[in-house]
Design a protein around this motif. Sequence first.
Motif, PDB file in Angstrom:
ATOM      1  N   ALA A   1       0.830  -1.204   0.000  1.00  0.00           N
ATOM      2  CA  ALA A   1       0.000   0.000   0.000  1.00  0.00           C
ATOM      3  C   ALA A   1       0.865   1.254   0.000  1.00  0.00           C
ATOM      4  O   ALA A   1       0.575   2.241  -0.695  1.00  0.00           O
ATOM      5  CB  ALA A   1      -0.935   0.002   1.212  1.00  0.00           C
ATOM      6  N   GLU A   2       1.949   1.216   0.789  1.00  0.00           N
ATOM      7  CA  GLU A   2       2.859   2.352   0.816  1.00  0.00           C
ATOM      8  C   GLU A   2       3.506   2.553  -0.553  1.00  0.00           C
ATOM      9  O   GLU A   2       3.648   3.689  -1.018  1.00  0.00           O
ATOM     10  CB  GLU A   2       3.930   2.135   1.889  1.00  0.00           C
ATOM     11  CG  GLU A   2       4.812   3.346   2.119  1.00  0.00           C
ATOM     12  CD  GLU A   2       5.825   3.125   3.229  1.00  0.00           C
ATOM     13  OE1 GLU A   2       6.203   4.114   3.879  1.00  0.00           O
ATOM     14  OE2 GLU A   2       6.251   1.977   3.441  1.00  0.00           O
ATOM     15  N   ASP A   3       3.888   1.457  -1.207  1.00  0.00           N
ATOM     16  CA  ASP A   3       4.448   1.558  -2.560  1.00  0.00           C
ATOM     17  C   ASP A   3       3.436   2.166  -3.529  1.00  0.00           C
ATOM     18  O   ASP A   3       3.797   2.972  -4.398  1.00  0.00           O
ATOM     19  CB  ASP A   3       4.875   0.176  -3.061  1.00  0.00           C
ATOM     20  CG  ASP A   3       6.115  -0.348  -2.356  1.00  0.00           C
ATOM     21  OD1 ASP A   3       6.895   0.480  -1.842  1.00  0.00           O
ATOM     22  OD2 ASP A   3       6.306  -1.574  -2.310  1.00  0.00           O
ATOM     23  N   LEU A   4       2.189   1.792  -3.376  1.00  0.00           N
ATOM     24  CA  LEU A   4       1.149   2.327  -4.252  1.00  0.00           C
ATOM     25  C   LEU A   4       0.996   3.835  -4.068  1.00  0.00           C
ATOM     26  O   LEU A   4       0.884   4.585  -5.047  1.00  0.00           O
ATOM     27  CB  LEU A   4      -0.177   1.631  -3.950  1.00  0.00           C
ATOM     28  CG  LEU A   4      -1.394   2.141  -4.740  1.00  0.00           C
ATOM     29  CD1 LEU A   4      -1.203   1.905  -6.229  1.00  0.00           C
ATOM     30  CD2 LEU A   4      -2.675   1.467  -4.250  1.00  0.00           C
ATOM     31  N   LEU A   5       0.993   4.279  -2.830  1.00  0.00           N
ATOM     32  CA  LEU A   5       0.878   5.720  -2.581  1.00  0.00           C
ATOM     33  C   LEU A   5       2.090   6.462  -3.140  1.00  0.00           C
ATOM     34  O   LEU A   5       1.969   7.599  -3.611  1.00  0.00           O
ATOM     35  CB  LEU A   5       0.737   5.981  -1.081  1.00  0.00           C
ATOM     36  CG  LEU A   5      -0.550   5.452  -0.427  1.00  0.00           C
ATOM     37  CD1 LEU A   5      -0.611   5.872   1.028  1.00  0.00           C
ATOM     38  CD2 LEU A   5      -1.784   5.941  -1.166  1.00  0.00           C
ATOM     39  N   ASP A   6       3.255   5.822  -3.090  1.00  0.00           N
ATOM     40  CA  ASP A   6       4.443   6.431  -3.682  1.00  0.00           C
ATOM     41  C   ASP A   6       4.308   6.558  -5.195  1.00  0.00           C
ATOM     42  O   ASP A   6       4.811   7.505  -5.801  1.00  0.00           O
ATOM     43  CB  ASP A   6       5.689   5.613  -3.331  1.00  0.00           C
ATOM     44  CG  ASP A   6       6.230   5.965  -1.964  1.00  0.00           C
ATOM     45  OD1 ASP A   6       5.682   6.882  -1.333  1.00  0.00           O
ATOM     46  OD2 ASP A   6       7.193   5.322  -1.512  1.00  0.00           O
ATOM     47  N   GLU A   7       3.645   5.594  -5.813  1.00  0.00           N
ATOM     48  CA  GLU A   7       3.414   5.686  -7.261  1.00  0.00           C
ATOM     49  C   GLU A   7       2.524   6.880  -7.581  1.00  0.00           C
ATOM     50  O   GLU A   7       2.737   7.580  -8.578  1.00  0.00           O
ATOM     51  CB  GLU A   7       2.770   4.398  -7.780  1.00  0.00           C
ATOM     52  CG  GLU A   7       3.728   3.225  -7.902  1.00  0.00           C
ATOM     53  CD  GLU A   7       3.113   2.061  -8.649  1.00  0.00           C
ATOM     54  OE1 GLU A   7       2.396   2.307  -9.642  1.00  0.00           O
ATOM     55  OE2 GLU A   7       3.337   0.909  -8.236  1.00  0.00           O
ATOM     56  N   ILE A   8       1.519   7.107  -6.747  1.00  0.00           N
ATOM     57  CA  ILE A   8       0.654   8.274  -6.934  1.00  0.00           C
ATOM     58  C   ILE A   8       1.473   9.552  -6.819  1.00  0.00           C
ATOM     59  O   ILE A   8       1.343  10.478  -7.630  1.00  0.00           O
ATOM     60  CB  ILE A   8      -0.486   8.268  -5.889  1.00  0.00           C
ATOM     61  CG1 ILE A   8      -1.402   7.064  -6.130  1.00  0.00           C
ATOM     62  CG2 ILE A   8      -1.278   9.571  -5.942  1.00  0.00           C
ATOM     63  CD1 ILE A   8      -2.487   6.902  -5.076  1.00  0.00           C
ATOM     64  N   GLN A   9       2.346   9.596  -5.801  1.00  0.00           N
ATOM     65  CA  GLN A   9       3.195  10.774  -5.617  1.00  0.00           C
ATOM     66  C   GLN A   9       4.117  10.964  -6.816  1.00  0.00           C
ATOM     67  O   GLN A   9       4.308  12.081  -7.292  1.00  0.00           O
ATOM     68  CB  GLN A   9       4.017  10.622  -4.340  1.00  0.00           C
ATOM     69  CG  GLN A   9       4.969  11.778  -4.087  1.00  0.00           C
ATOM     70  CD  GLN A   9       5.749  11.603  -2.796  1.00  0.00           C
ATOM     71  OE1 GLN A   9       5.225  11.113  -1.815  1.00  0.00           O
ATOM     72  NE2 GLN A   9       7.015  11.999  -2.802  1.00  0.00           N
ATOM     73  N   TYR A  10       4.686   9.859  -7.314  1.00  0.00           N
ATOM     74  CA  TYR A  10       5.587   9.960  -8.464  1.00  0.00           C
ATOM     75  C   TYR A  10       4.855  10.517  -9.680  1.00  0.00           C
ATOM     76  O   TYR A  10       5.375  11.384 -10.388  1.00  0.00           O
ATOM     77  CB  TYR A  10       6.171   8.594  -8.796  1.00  0.00           C
ATOM     78  CG  TYR A  10       7.042   8.609 -10.044  1.00  0.00           C
ATOM     79  CD1 TYR A  10       8.386   8.975  -9.964  1.00  0.00           C
ATOM     80  CD2 TYR A  10       6.511   8.281 -11.287  1.00  0.00           C
ATOM     81  CE1 TYR A  10       9.187   9.012 -11.095  1.00  0.00           C
ATOM     82  CE2 TYR A  10       7.298   8.320 -12.427  1.00  0.00           C
ATOM     83  CZ  TYR A  10       8.635   8.675 -12.331  1.00  0.00           C
ATOM     84  OH  TYR A  10       9.420   8.734 -13.461  1.00  0.00           O
ATOM     85  N   GLN A  11       3.634  10.033  -9.925  1.00  0.00           N
ATOM     86  CA  GLN A  11       2.881  10.515 -11.073  1.00  0.00           C
ATOM     87  C   GLN A  11       2.620  12.008 -10.957  1.00  0.00           C
ATOM     88  O   GLN A  11       2.720  12.754 -11.942  1.00  0.00           O
ATOM     89  CB  GLN A  11       1.558   9.752 -11.173  1.00  0.00           C
ATOM     90  CG  GLN A  11       0.712  10.090 -12.398  1.00  0.00           C
ATOM     91  CD  GLN A  11       1.345   9.642 -13.701  1.00  0.00           C
ATOM     92  OE1 GLN A  11       2.237   8.792 -13.703  1.00  0.00           O
ATOM     93  NE2 GLN A  11       0.914  10.229 -14.811  1.00  0.00           N
ATOM     94  N   ALA A  12       2.307  12.462  -9.751  1.00  0.00           N
ATOM     95  CA  ALA A  12       2.068  13.885  -9.537  1.00  0.00           C
ATOM     96  C   ALA A  12       3.339  14.698  -9.785  1.00  0.00           C
ATOM     97  O   ALA A  12       3.296  15.770 -10.411  1.00  0.00           O
ATOM     98  CB  ALA A  12       1.546  14.115  -8.124  1.00  0.00           C
TER      99      ALA A  12
END
Length: 869
Positions: A75-86
Motif C-alpha cells: 500500500a505504501e508503494d502504491l501511494l508512492d506511485e501516486i506521488q511519483y505521477q504527480a
Amino acid sequence: MAELAIITVGKVIEKLGSVAYQEFGLIWGVKSDLRKLERTMSIIREVLFDAEKKQASDSLLRIWLGQLNDVLLDAEDLLDEIQYQALREQAVATYGSTSTKVRHSFSSSMKRAFPFKLAHKIKGIRERLDEIAAEKDQFNLTIIRGDAHIMRPLRDPTHSFVHPSTVIGRYKEKKKIINFLMHPDGSKNVDVISIVGLGGLGKTTLAKWVYNDERVVGLFQLRLWVCVSEDFSVTRLIKEILKSACDTIDDNWNVDTLQTKLREVLRDTKFLLVLDDVWNEDRNKWIELKDLLIDGFEGSKIIVTTRSKLVASVMSTDFTYNLQGLSQHDCLSLFVKCAFKEGADEQHPNLLKIAKQIVGKCKGVPLAVRTLGSLLFSKVDEREWEFIRDNEIWKLEQKESDILPALRLSYSQLPIHLKRCFAYCSLFPKDYVFNSYLLIQSWMTHGLILETSTNKKLDLEDVGDLYINELVSRSFFQDAEGDYPSLPIYFFKMHDLIHDLAISVAQGECSVVDSDNKEIARTVRHLSFSVEDLGQEVPKCLDKLTKVRTVMSTKALESLPVSLVEACILKFKYLRFLDLSESYFEVLPSSIGTLKHLRYLDLSCNRRITELPNSICKLHNLQKLRLTRCTRLKWLPNDIRNMISLTYLGVTINSRCLLNNGFLNSLQFLLVSNCPSLQVLFQGMDGCLPNLRTLVIARCARLTSLALIMNHLTGLEDLIIYECENLSLTEGEDNQDLKLSLRNLQIINLRKLVVLPLWIQVSANTLQHLHIEDCKNFTALPEWLPTSNSLHTLKIINCPMFSSLPEWTDNLTPVRKFQPSGYFELIRKCQPEYPPKITRVIDLELDEDEDTWSTSAQENGSQATSTGA
C-alpha cells in the motif's frame, strides 16, 4: 513484525488523510476507494499494540502479522506511485517535455491509462487487507490506543563519545595473562595465547585491559591490534597489521610486497599482536599467516580472542585461558553501576533485592547484565523491575549457552521506532564500524526517523542523533567515539551477540548476500552484499525477490559486476536506497530511470564512470545524489532539472562547466569538489537555484571567479571555499544589486585572497561566523566588519601576512571551542566527502603579551573523512 506494521500503517493512514492525496484521489476518480482503505487500516491499527505484546508466544499471530506487513508495504508503494505521477506531471508542466512528439503522445496515453491501473491496484490491496482484517478476531486482540508515528520523548541523551567502563572483576584473569606475557617460553620467538569463552563474557574487554596495562606497554616495542571477525583473509589481515603498525599503506602493493613489508616491520622487533574475535577453523590459513609472524624478536606474543576451543587448538596456542562467567557479586556490582545513579542503590533496598534476582538469570554474562541494567537506568517503579524479572521471555526454550532471551527482553522494551532502526542494522557485517551520518541517512530514506512530539522543529538528522544516543545508552551500540568530541560525525560498533539479535528480529525483512548464497525469503525488502568477489553471475538467491527497497554493499568490492547492477535495477522497481559507491563499472544502465521510488543514489568513488544516462532525470523522487570522486565523469545530464525533489548534490566532474541551464529548484545543498577542469559553475542560470542554502567548493584549481553567480543565489546562507588556487573573490565585484544573507563564510587555503570582497558587506547584518585559514596573502579585515551586529565568531588561522588585529576588535570576545548553532549540521552534510580541515575545532586565545591572535588548533585529521567516504 508488529513494530513494522505499527509504523507503516501510521505513515499510510497519515498520507491517505492528507489534503494532497485527497486531491489526487479526486482527480483520478479513486477518492472513495482510498477512503475505504484508510478506514480498514484504522480498524487494524487499534489492535496492533496488543499484537506487539503477544507475538513472541504465538506463532500463528506472527504469520498473520507477516501477511499484514506485506500488504501494508504494498500500500505504501502504491501511494508512492501516486506521488511519483504527480511529480512527473509537475516536471512536465514546469519545464515542458524534452521528448519527441511520438514519445509525448505515448506519455499522454500512459497518463490516461494511469487511473485505471491505479483503481485496479487499490482494489487488489483492499481485498487482501479485508481478508486479513477478518482474521484478526481469532487472536482475541484488544484495542490499545497509541500513536506510533509520533516519537515518544527519549530520556536525556547521553554523550555519544563514551569512555570504556571501568572493568569489574577479572583481576585474577588479567594477572595470569600478564604473567605469561612477561615470561617467554624460550623455545620459540613468538608465543600464542588464547582467551576462549562464550559471546558476551568480556573477552575483548579483558584483552584491551591487558593491552593497555603499563607493564605491557613497557615490555613490547610494538603493539598491534586487529579485529579479525569471520573474514580470515590472510591478505586482508596483513594489510590490517601493517595499518596498525604504520598507519598507512600503499593500496597498489601486491601480496608479495605486503608480506615483505610485514616481515620487515616485525623483524628484530619485540611485538604484541592481538587478533580479536577469531572464527577461522582452517589450520592452513593460520599457518600461512603465522609463517609471516615468527621472525619477531624473542618474547613476542600473539593474543587471540575466540568463542571456539577448536579455533584455539587450530592456532596451536601455548597458553589457553578459558574465561568463565562473572561471579554473582561482580555481576551485581556491574548491574548496580548500569542501573542506578551513583549512590542511588542505597536509597532503594527493594529494587536491590529484585536486581539480585534479575542478575541470577543472566548466567554471569556481563553483556546481558549491562544491557538489562541500562534498560532499567533511573527507573524506580518496582513494577517495571518485576516485569523484567518475571517476563515470559525467560521461559522460552534455549540452549545452555544461549543468552539471546536476555538481550531480546531488552529489545522488547525499546520504543517501536528504535526497534525498526535497530533491525535495519542487521544489514551490516559483524565488527562493522558504523558512520553516524551514513546510518542516519539510510534511516531517513526509509522513513524510520519520525518527528518528536516535544520539539517538531528538530531536523530529522538531529532526531537521528537522538536515536543513536539512546541505543548507545541501552548498550545496543558500543565503542562510540570521534576524533574530537565536538564533531557531529562519530563511529561505533555492535557487539557480536547484539548483531545476532538484530539478525534474529529482522528475519524476513533484511538479508545479507554472502558467500553462502543461502535462500532468501520472498518478503525481504532490504539487501546488502558482503562478498569480495561476486563473479559475473547474478546470485540465484535473488530470483524470487521483487519488492526490495535497499541495495547496498558493506565491503569495497574490487569490481561490482555490471550484470548485478543491471539485475537489481530491472528486478527491484521499489528501490528507495541504492548504494553503488566504490564500484568500478563504466556505464550506469539506462534502466535506472525506471526506479520511480528511489530517494538516495550513491555513485561516489567510481573512477571509471564517464557519463550518466539522461534517463536518470526521470527520478522525480530522488532527494540525494552523490557523485563525488567520480574523476572521469564528463558532464551532468541536460535534463537534470526534471529531478524536482533533489535537495542534495555532491559532485566531481571533469568538465569546464558544471550546469548548463540546470534549474534545480529544490536543491538546498551543493558540494563541488576535486574538479580540475572546472572554470564556470553555471551558465544561463538566472533563477536556477532559488532554494540553495549551502554551497561548498573544494579543490577546483581552474575556477577563477564566482562573480557571475552570486547575484542569483538569493537564499544562500553557508559558503565554504577550500583550496581553489586560482579563484579570486574580488574579480568582477562591481555588482551593486546583490541580495545575499550569508550566515557562515569559511575560506580555507585560498592563495589569491588578499582582502574580503566588497559583496560580502551585503551580509553585514546576517553574518554570524567568519573563518579564514591558511590564506598566505590575506592582509586585513574590512572596515565595515565592526558594524555587523550578528557576528559571533571570528577565526583567522595561519595567515602570515595578517600580523595584527584592528583596534575595533577589542570589543569582540574570543569564542573558545567554536560550536555555533547550525555549524554542526553544516559539517554533517559535508561529510563524508568534504576535506578533513573543515571539521577542525579550534581554541582561540588572545595573547596578553602581544597584540596578536594565537591559536591552539586541535583537528580531527583525515581519518573521519576517509572512513565515511
